[in-house]
Structures are given as structure tokens and as C-alpha cells.
Design a protein around this motif. Structure first.
Motif, mmCIF file in Angstrom:
data_model
loop_
_atom_site.group_PDB
_atom_site.id
_atom_site.type_symbol
_atom_site.label_atom_id
_atom_site.label_comp_id
_atom_site.label_asym_id
_atom_site.label_seq_id
_atom_site.Cartn_x
_atom_site.Cartn_y
_atom_site.Cartn_z
ATOM 1 N N MET A 84 49.049 48.971 46.617
ATOM 2 C CA MET A 84 49.309 47.602 46.159
ATOM 3 C C MET A 84 48.760 47.358 44.763
ATOM 4 O O MET A 84 48.193 46.316 44.480
ATOM 5 C CB MET A 84 48.700 46.611 47.160
ATOM 6 N N TRP A 85 48.973 48.344 43.896
ATOM 7 C CA TRP A 85 48.435 48.206 42.545
ATOM 8 C C TRP A 85 49.088 47.035 41.809
ATOM 9 O O TRP A 85 48.434 46.358 41.011
ATOM 10 C CB TRP A 85 48.633 49.499 41.753
ATOM 11 N N LEU A 86 50.369 46.762 42.081
ATOM 12 C CA LEU A 86 51.057 45.710 41.320
ATOM 13 C C LEU A 86 50.518 44.320 41.630
ATOM 14 O O LEU A 86 50.122 43.597 40.694
ATOM 15 C CB LEU A 86 52.558 45.772 41.568
ATOM 16 N N PRO A 87 50.463 43.876 42.896
ATOM 17 C CA PRO A 87 49.910 42.529 43.127
ATOM 18 C C PRO A 87 48.446 42.421 42.723
ATOM 19 O O PRO A 87 48.015 41.364 42.232
ATOM 20 C CB PRO A 87 50.076 42.328 44.641
ATOM 21 N N LEU A 88 47.683 43.497 42.899
ATOM 22 C CA LEU A 88 46.274 43.454 42.515
ATOM 23 C C LEU A 88 46.128 43.428 40.992
ATOM 24 O O LEU A 88 45.238 42.759 40.460
ATOM 25 C CB LEU A 88 45.528 44.646 43.108
ATOM 26 N N ALA A 89 47.010 44.138 40.295
ATOM 27 C CA ALA A 89 46.984 44.087 38.831
ATOM 28 C C ALA A 89 47.370 42.696 38.333
ATOM 29 O O ALA A 89 46.764 42.169 37.394
ATOM 30 C CB ALA A 89 47.927 45.143 38.249
ATOM 31 N N ALA A 91 46.928 39.933 39.970
ATOM 32 C CA ALA A 91 45.778 39.072 40.259
ATOM 33 C C ALA A 91 44.692 39.252 39.209
ATOM 34 O O ALA A 91 44.074 38.274 38.763
ATOM 35 C CB ALA A 91 45.226 39.388 41.654
ATOM 36 N N ALA A 92 44.456 40.509 38.796
ATOM 37 C CA ALA A 92 43.433 40.769 37.776
ATOM 38 C C ALA A 92 43.815 40.126 36.445
ATOM 39 O O ALA A 92 42.973 39.526 35.765
ATOM 40 C CB ALA A 92 43.235 42.273 37.608
ATOM 41 N N VAL A 96 41.788 37.117 34.276
ATOM 42 C CA VAL A 96 41.444 37.181 32.856
ATOM 43 C C VAL A 96 42.033 35.985 32.110
ATOM 44 O O VAL A 96 41.340 35.305 31.333
ATOM 45 C CB VAL A 96 41.937 38.501 32.245
ATOM 46 N N LEU A 97 43.311 35.716 32.337
ATOM 47 C CA LEU A 97 43.958 34.598 31.652
ATOM 48 C C LEU A 97 43.345 33.267 32.059
ATOM 49 O O LEU A 97 43.179 32.364 31.228
ATOM 50 C CB LEU A 97 45.456 34.604 31.964
ATOM 51 N N ARG A 98 43.000 33.158 33.337
ATOM 52 C CA ARG A 98 42.394 31.923 33.810
ATOM 53 C C ARG A 98 41.063 31.661 33.127
ATOM 54 O O ARG A 98 40.794 30.555 32.657
ATOM 55 C CB ARG A 98 42.205 32.019 35.329
ATOM 56 N N VAL A 126 46.696 29.376 40.278
ATOM 57 C CA VAL A 126 47.587 29.393 41.439
ATOM 58 C C VAL A 126 48.115 30.802 41.700
ATOM 59 O O VAL A 126 48.187 31.256 42.852
ATOM 60 C CB VAL A 126 48.758 28.412 41.233
ATOM 61 N N ILE A 127 48.476 31.505 40.636
ATOM 62 C CA ILE A 127 49.045 32.843 40.782
ATOM 63 C C ILE A 127 48.026 33.814 41.374
ATOM 64 O O ILE A 127 48.357 34.619 42.259
ATOM 65 C CB ILE A 127 49.540 33.347 39.409
ATOM 66 N N THR A 128 46.795 33.757 40.906
ATOM 67 C CA THR A 128 45.783 34.737 41.323
ATOM 68 C C THR A 128 45.518 34.710 42.819
ATOM 69 O O THR A 128 45.585 35.753 43.484
ATOM 70 C CB THR A 128 44.484 34.523 40.531
ATOM 71 N N PRO A 129 45.202 33.558 43.427
ATOM 72 C CA PRO A 129 44.984 33.579 44.878
ATOM 73 C C PRO A 129 46.221 33.971 45.667
ATOM 74 O O PRO A 129 46.107 34.575 46.738
ATOM 75 C CB PRO A 129 44.527 32.151 45.202
ATOM 76 N N PHE A 130 47.406 33.647 45.142
ATOM 77 C CA PHE A 130 48.622 34.047 45.868
ATOM 78 C C PHE A 130 48.713 35.563 45.981
ATOM 79 O O PHE A 130 48.961 36.101 47.068
ATOM 80 C CB PHE A 130 49.874 33.508 45.184
ATOM 81 N N PHE A 131 48.517 36.264 44.881
ATOM 82 C CA PHE A 131 48.637 37.722 44.913
ATOM 83 C C PHE A 131 47.502 38.359 45.710
ATOM 84 O O PHE A 131 47.705 39.376 46.384
ATOM 85 C CB PHE A 131 48.700 38.285 43.498
ATOM 86 N N LEU A 132 46.300 37.781 45.654
ATOM 87 C CA LEU A 132 45.212 38.291 46.488
ATOM 88 C C LEU A 132 45.537 38.095 47.961
ATOM 89 O O LEU A 132 45.317 38.988 48.791
ATOM 90 C CB LEU A 132 43.906 37.586 46.133
ATOM 91 N N GLY A 133 46.070 36.929 48.309
ATOM 92 C CA GLY A 133 46.462 36.678 49.689
ATOM 93 C C GLY A 133 47.593 37.594 50.139
ATOM 94 O O GLY A 133 47.600 38.072 51.284
ATOM 95 N N ALA A 134 48.542 37.849 49.247
ATOM 96 C CA ALA A 134 49.646 38.755 49.583
ATOM 97 C C ALA A 134 49.134 40.160 49.858
ATOM 98 O O ALA A 134 49.625 40.848 50.764
ATOM 99 C CB ALA A 134 50.671 38.766 48.455
ATOM 100 N N ALA A 135 48.136 40.595 49.100
ATOM 101 C CA ALA A 135 47.552 41.923 49.325
ATOM 102 C C ALA A 135 46.864 41.981 50.684
ATOM 103 O O ALA A 135 47.000 42.970 51.424
ATOM 104 C CB ALA A 135 46.565 42.250 48.212
ATOM 105 N N VAL A 136 46.137 40.933 51.038
ATOM 106 C CA VAL A 136 45.494 40.882 52.353
ATOM 107 C C VAL A 136 46.543 40.895 53.459
ATOM 108 O O VAL A 136 46.389 41.562 54.492
ATOM 109 C CB VAL A 136 44.604 39.630 52.473
ATOM 110 N N GLY A 137 47.642 40.196 53.244
ATOM 111 C CA GLY A 137 48.720 40.194 54.223
ATOM 112 C C GLY A 137 49.342 41.562 54.407
ATOM 113 O O GLY A 137 49.725 41.938 55.528
#
Length: 352
Positions: A84-89, A91-92, A96-98, A126-137
Motif C-alpha cells: 500500500m505504498w500509494l495511499p501511504l505516500a 498520506a505522507a 507535509v502539505l498540511r 481531510v485527504i490524509t486521514p482518509f488515506f490512512l483509514g483506507a490503508a487500515v481497511g
């Protein structure tokens, strides 16, 4: 035994980041939805003042999670970050942008610059927690196993999508609850009601999403669903539900310190319930704690270092939060600086 202990520490670190970092992401969500320049001026003023002293320190827990993962459970780290490098990347990049947006929007001299940096901060929140949550899912739905290749299917399943939405709703809920208390602390009664209403509405949305999550995981993540409806997983689900009811009751009264405690209990209990539901797996049905653990000597030293870190870091973090909530970390105003200019010495601060 040591591996199980480190796994518990990892779960607690994830829980700490979900609660502390989630509050900051939630503030960004409400910044995004505050409205135009004039309408959103007061809420954004409160968000800036509430976040400024503590937003950076909350990321300490994320670093803690990463260190424990790659040191204590290298197979887990390799598998998750490869599949899951893409959603985690993404999120990262969002983190940084946030951070950059929040840090740069206040000192920006031009209105256009402040708007741009503010938009970057809010959207990334908003984007960051979504991708972190998607990775957990993706982990919960058993799509990530040792040797899994990176693909969109790994993190775009129904479980991933609903976990991503739950992550956004959770951060919005925490952010609104904490901002309600901050509005009282900064003597802004108009914003107490403003964020109280948003806290209640986000709790309602989160409750609906929790029901949807149960239905989705029953079909798409059966092992985790079984864990959430039996044993310790079910116990923590019940605790989360009771804490949610207590939070709603306290929000309808005069919000104080206890509403923050119950709100954190909602999120912490939900995260721990997920961890208990996966036992004894780190990756459900494919990678147990024992199979993922590093060398025994490494785990022993990691336990020692973790203990030392908690002894050193935890009191400092608690002190920081205490100072912040008691108004001891307020920025100096222009009048404060000018007031110090009459004390004599080699030069007045107000003249610098």
C-alpha cells in the motif's frame, strides 16, 4: 511474550496518534467547511490559536508507530508499505502539505497567499486521514498478506472506503469537541455553540458510519467482524458506545474537561477494539504477532528503549498539554512587546 508486549505498545501508539493527531486533522476539517473569508474568520481564528502550541508534538506518536513497526515487526512493515505504498505516500504528502500550509498561512502578508496556504492546510487535513483509514481497511479486509503486490484493489475495497470515511468523521468529531472547549478558554461564547452543534452532528454521522462499517465488515472482513462481536473486541465496542452517549449528554450541557475525556474514550476504545478483533494476527489470517516479530534480542532492547522514551517523553507531553489548556502558551501580542520596552537595558523590544 516480549513480542506480545511490543504489539500492545504498537496498538497503544496507534491509539495515541488517532486521538492526538486526529484532533488536529479535525480542526483542519472545520477550517475547510467554515465558509468564506468573512463567515469563516472567527472559527479560523480559534483554530489557529488552539492548534498553534501543540500541533507539531502530536506527530511524535506517528514516529513512535513507525519505529516500532520497522524495528519490532519488520515483516509487517515491509508487507504493508510495499502493498500500500500509494495511499501511504499520499498520506505522507498530505502531512507535509498540511504542516506547511498551517505554518505559512499566518505570516503570509498577502490575502491571496493566506487563502492559498489555508486551502492547502484544510484540504490536506481531510485527504490524509482518509488515506490512512483506507490503508487500515486494506489490512482489516485480509487483502494484505506477505508477498502481496501493490495494486488499487488492496486499498479500494468497501472496507477501505468506509474506514477512510470513518477516519474523516472521527477527526471531525474530536476536532469539534476540543474546539468547543477552546472557545470557552478563549472567551468566545459565540463559538461554543458553533462547535457544539458541529460536535453533535459529527457524532451522529460517526454513529451512522459505525453501523455501516459493521455491515460492510460482516461481508468484506469476516475475521475482524467476528472479533468485533465477540470477546475483548465486543467489550471495547460497548465501551466506545457508552462513551459516545456520555459525550452527547455532556455536549448538551455546559461542555467542560470531561467531554474531552469521553470523546477521547470513544476513539481510543474503537481503535483498541479493532486491535483486539485482529488477535493474534497483525495481518488477519496471514501474519501472526509471533511470525512477524523480529529477533528476540531486538525486541528486548526495543522494550527497554520504549520504556525509557515513555519516561522521558510522556511527562513532557503531559506538561505541554497542561500548559496549553491553562493558557500559559499564548503568543505575545504587540502590546505585550511594547510593554516590555520600558524596562530599560540595551534596547527596547518594541523598537526592534
Amino acid at each position: 511474550m516480549t513480542a506480545d508486549l511490543i504489539a500492545v505498545v504498537l496498538l497503544l501508539a496507534v491509539t495515541a496518534y488517532a486521538c492526538a493527531g486526529g484532533t488536529d486533522y479535525g480542526a483542519g476539517f472545520w477550517d475547510l467547511t467554515a465558509g468564506g473569508t468573512e463567515r469563516g474568520r472567527r472559527p479560523r481564528w480559534l483554530i489557529d490559536h488552539a492548534m498553534a502550541p501543540v500541533w507539531e508534538v502530536n506527530n511524535v506518536w506517528l514516529i513512535f508507530v513507525l519505529v516500532i513497526m520497522w524495528t519490532g515487526f519488520p515483516v509487517l512493515f515491509q508487507t504493508v508499505f510495499s502493498a500500500m505504498w500509494l495511499p501511504l505516500a499520499l498520506a505522507a504528502v498530505g502531512m507535509v502539505l498540511r504542516g506547511a500550509g498551517f505554518a505559512l498561512r499566518k505570516p503570509a502578508q498577502r490575502l491571496a497567499g493566506r487563502r492559498l496556504y489555508g486551502a492547502v492546510f484544510a484540504v490536506a487535513s481531510v485527504i490524509t486521514p482518509f488515506f490512512l483509514g483506507a490503508a487500515v481497511g486494506g489490512v482489516a479486509s485480509e487483502r494484505v498478506t506477505p508477498g502481496t503486490e501493490a495494486s488499487a484493489d488492496v486499498w479500494t475495497s468497501p472496507t477501505s472506503l468506509v474506514f477512510g470515511l470513518v477516519a474523516i468523521a472521527t477527526t471531525a468529531f474530536l476536532g469539534a469537541v476540543f474546539l468547543t472547549g477552546d472557545a470557552r478558554r478563549f472567551d468566545a461564547p459565540d463559538l461554543v455553540g458553533y462547535f457544539r452543534r458541529r460536535a453533535l452532528s459529527s457524532l451522529a454521522v460517526l454513529t451512522v458510519l459505525a453501523v455501516v462499517t459493521g455491515s460492510v465488515t460482516h461481508q468484506d472482513a469476516p475475521y475482524v467482524w467476528h472479533g468485533l462481536t465477540h470477546g475483548l473486541g465486543l467489550l471495547f465496542v460497548i465501551v466506545a458506545g457508552a462513551a459516545a452517549l456520555a459525550t452527547a449528554w455532556l455536549l448538551r450541557r455546559t461542555p467542560g474537561t470531561w467531554v474531552r475525556v469521553t470523546a477521547v474514550a470513544v476513539v481510543a476504545s474503537a481503535v483498541i477494539a479493532w486491535g483486539m478483533a485482529q488477535r493474534p494476527y497483525l495481518l488477519p489470517t496471514s501474519l501472526t504477532v509471533a511470525d512477524a516479530a523480529g529477533a528476540p534480542s531486538t525486541l528486548t532492547w526495543l522494550a527497554v528503549v520504549t520504556l525509557v522514551a515513555l519516561v522521558v517523553v510522556a511527562p513532557a507531553v503531559v506538561l505541554l498539554y497542561w500548559l496549553d489548556t491553562h493558557g500559559e502558551l499564548e503568543e505575545l501580542t504587540d502590546s505585550d512587546l511594547r510593554g516590555g520596552s520600558g524596562t530599560g537595558g540595551d534596547g527596547a523590544v518594541g523598537d526592534s
